[in-house]
Design a protein around this motif. Structure first.
Motif: not given
Length: 419
Positions: A77-79, A195-201, A231-241
């Motif tokens: 989800f961080l990625a 978490i940082a390593l997996f999200s970076f990859y 859709i997952a990218v859009d919804k995750t961005g909306g949630y963080l917004y």
């Protein structure tokens, strides 16, 4: 010699009438088959035991790897959250790996600056509290002596504390708990690194990961997977917004209160409350409100009470009014669904479930919405919450008619009575 038939076998003697013929002796092979275990039973037992062993092994492995799976879920989800920024930089000619590194480096700089500023403020306040603690203790002792007519002295209290068994036990427990705290800190750092390593990859190799996933699917399924990913990218961005917007509103509201009370470091404390209360689920609200209360207590205990009341009231306003409305607009899910998804995510995965439940539910709802067939709704008054004309009078009209009829009956009965 007994007579025989053409086959050379002796004829069977008939049983006397009225008697039951004797049972035929079983054949040689029949006796063996009847006494043996069926051939398929041992293999079925071995297969059942093997399935039970595999299930137990899988359950054990799942529980052992649950922490890693949760870290991978957070990293995914961080990625997804940094995917828009990385893709925008990649479209302008920046290599995707370098773009991902720049985004994460910027996030690291912001987080390090925030915690450095907060740590310096907190250290200054702790030093100030320690220096002013004797004066504060003298004021408390004077108030107790004046109110309850006692003769307490600070020296006696300090000696009693230094020689008390409670302080000795606390020091021993603290010394024994240093190793546990160090282990937890190292475990937390290792978890953050994972978490940082997996999200970076996940972010840097996003196109390659999607290509590898689609290569094992037919073309129709590939389209669905890519659509779900988008859709997952859009919804995750909306949630963080929405979280960022709520952090801004929370920080501004607490800044007004702290500034009105004259609490030192009001801007930093407001930023602390906004960030921690929104991006640390479950316990974030309590962590966010504890620090301003502590700083306010150094100014006046009454100010700490005011901060506590404001934190509690604002949290209720945010939970039941602000958060559902912002979430429904940015993530496009119903406020009740958002609230229920947070509760369900907390019950399943704890704090991580509370953090990722809303974007996960929003993604699932948007993805499944394409497969639900919808129809035009008829123009019926009942759809809008009104009764149709042909369905009889309303309950209020019925009650009024019954009341009028009862009054008429009482009036007629009173008129029929003889004088």
């Amino acid at each position: 010699m007994a007579p025989t038939d053409e086959t050379g076998q002796a004829p069977r003697q008939a049983s006397p009438p009225g008697t039951t013929p004797p049972n035929r002796p079983p054949a040689d092979g029949g006796a063996a088959e009847g006494g043996r275990m069926p051939r398929w039973l041992p293999r079925a037992m071995v297969l059942a035991l093997a399935l039970v062993a595999v299930f137990q092994l899988g359950t054990w492995a799942f529980h052992q790897l649950l922490g890693l799976l949760i870290n991978i879920l957070i990293a995914f989800f961080l990625a997804l959250a940094v995917e828009p920024a990385v893709s925008r930089m990649a479209t302008h000619g920046v290599r995707r790996g370098l773009a991902t590194f720049l985004v994460f480096f910027g996030l690291l700089i912001v987080a390090a600056g925030f915690f450095t500023l907060l740590g310096s403020m907190l250290a200054g306040q702790i030093i100030k509290m320690i220096e002013g603690f004797p004066d504060y203790l003298d004021s408390v002792i004077n108030w107790v002596n004046t109110t309850f007519h006692t003769e307490l002295r600070r020296v006696d209290i300090q000696e009693g504390l230094l020689h008390s068994d409670w302080l000795k036990k606390y020091a021993q427990n603290s010394a024994a708990g240093v190793l546990d705290v160090s282990t937890q800190v190292l475990g937390g750092l290792f978890q953050l690194l994972t978490i940082a390593l997996f999200s970076f990859y996940f972010a840097a190799d996003g196109p390659r990961l999607r290509r590898a996933l689609c290569s094992v699917l037919p073309p129709a399924k590939q389209t669905e997977v890519l659509r779900a990913w988008e859709i997952a990218v859009d919804k995750t961005g909306g949630y963080l917004y929405s979280r960022g917007l709520m952090a801004l509103i929370s920080g501004a509201a607490h800044y007004v209160l702290l500034q009105a009370l004259g609490i030192p470091y009001a801007p930093v404390l407001a930023v602390w409350v906004g960030v921690v209360s929104q991006f640390i689920p479950t316990i974030g609200t309590y962590l966010a409100g504890a620090l301003p209360m502590l700083i306010a207590f150094t100014v006046s205990p009454l100010y700490a009470v005011w901060v506590l009341v404001f934190v509690v009231v604002y949290q209720q306003f945010e939970n039941y009014m602000l958060q559902p409305k912002l979430t429904s607009k940015t993530v496009d899910i119903h406020p009740a669904v958002a609230f229920g998804s947070v509760i369900a995510g907390t019950a399943l995965l704890g704090a991580v479930g509370a953090l990722v439940s809303i974007p996960a539910v929003a993604t699932l709802q948007a993805f499944l919405g394409a497969y639900v067939k919808r129809y035009d709704v008829t123009d019926d008054p009942r759809v809008h919450g009104h009764r149709g004309r042909g369905e009889g009078p309303s309950p209020f009209t019925r009650a009024r008619r019954l009341w009028s009829r009862a009054r008429q009956q009482r009036a007629s009965r009173s008129g029929d009575r003889p004088d």
